[in-house]
Design an enzyme around this catalytic site. Structure first.
Site, short mmCIF file in Angstrom:
data_model
loop_
_atom_site.label_atom_id
_atom_site.label_comp_id
_atom_site.label_asym_id
_atom_site.label_seq_id
_atom_site.Cartn_x
_atom_site.Cartn_y
_atom_site.Cartn_z
N ASP A 166 40.43 43.49 41.73
CA ASP A 166 39.73 44.64 41.15
C ASP A 166 39.41 44.36 39.69
O ASP A 166 40.32 44.15 38.88
CB ASP A 166 40.61 45.89 41.27
CG ASP A 166 40.72 46.38 42.70
OD1 ASP A 166 39.67 46.61 43.33
OD2 ASP A 166 41.86 46.51 43.20
N ASP B 148 38.89 49.99 51.66
CA ASP B 148 39.64 49.86 50.41
C ASP B 148 40.11 51.23 49.91
O ASP B 148 39.33 52.18 49.82
CB ASP B 148 38.73 49.21 49.35
CG ASP B 148 39.46 48.91 48.05
OD1 ASP B 148 40.70 48.94 48.03
OD2 ASP B 148 38.76 48.64 47.04
#
Ligand code: DX5
Ligand code: ZN
Length: 235
Positions: free
Chosen positions: A32, A172
């Site tokens: 991320d 996700d």
């Protein structure tokens, strides 16, 4: 297949965590990347990606939550990133971003935030390798899974069939041992394992990762023959 988010790793023992995840069989690492602007947080960066590369060959998928995704294509290529995706409402053109990834041999993805309808993906379906479907708001680990987004997952599976494209769907945010079955049954190919999955603290990371990999593999085997979209890529 699972991709473990390194946003949840123990930064004081990052090498230990990477080695445990590798031994346990995490198929991918989910990275991320945030810029503190597109989302109100900062997370990993490409120095960390470079360092991880020195001890692991596990492929990495980068989830960009940044205002200018184009700016990062070069550095991703330099560090051997295998896949990357951008959100749709950035300052850069999504088409240009996907073309730049293509030029560098990086697998191409788009990310749909909870506010983006499935139809927003349609203009890109023939050009992408994957859609990252967020079940929480981008920016933070540890948020509650939003089950109403499962409908969007089904819409994407239908759009894939209708368009004849082969992209895979990555789920996700808030993915857990409890909802993995539902996600896989409805067509998710790759699950981001985080705070509620292998990092849930119920056992050491190595054991939880091994367990989560096994659960997902078994479920994918179970549902592979049953999902109505028979054309979808084997997982
Ligand atoms: C949220 C991120 C996720 C997050 C996973 O901005 O995209 O990848 O790390 O969420 P959890 O750990 O809550 O499943
Ligand atoms: Zn992510």
């Amino acid at each position: 297949m699972i991709t473990t988010t390194l946003a949840c790793a123990d930064y004081l023992h990052l090498e230990e965590d990477i080695r445990a995840l590798d031994r346990a069989g995490s198929d991918w690492f989910h990275i991320d990347i945030m810029d503190g602007h597109f989302v109100p947080n900062l997370c990993l960066n490409f120095d960390i990606v470079r360092a991880i590369r020195t001890i692991s060959e596990t492929p990495m998928d980068v989830h960009l939550m940044v205002t200018n995704p184009l700016k990062y294509v070069e550095v991703m290529a330099q560090n051997g990133v295998e896949a990357a995706c951008t959100h749709l409402n950035t300052d850069d053109s999504v088409h240009e971003f996907l073309e730049a990834l293509e030029e560098h041999g990086i697998r191409k993805g788009i990310a749909l935030a909870p506010g983006d309808p499935a139809e927003a993906a349609i203009p890109f379906l023939s050009k992408i390798d994957f859609v990252l479907l967020l079940f929480v708001k981008p920016g933070f680990s540890g948020q509650q899974f939003q089950p109403e987004i499962l409908k969007k997952l089904e819409a994407l599976v239908m759009a894939r069939k209708a368009s004849g494209s082969q992209f895979i769907i990555e789920a996700d945010g808030g993915v857990s041992f409890e909802n993995a079955g539902e996600l896989i049954a409805r067509g998710a190919d790759l699950l981001v394992a985080g705070a509620f999955a292998n990092y849930d603290g119920r056992a050491p990371l190595y054991e939880r990762t091994k367990e989560f990999c096994k659960v997902c593999k078994d479920l994918q085997g179970l549902y592979a023959g049953q999902i109505s979209d028979k054309d979808r890529r084997k997982v």
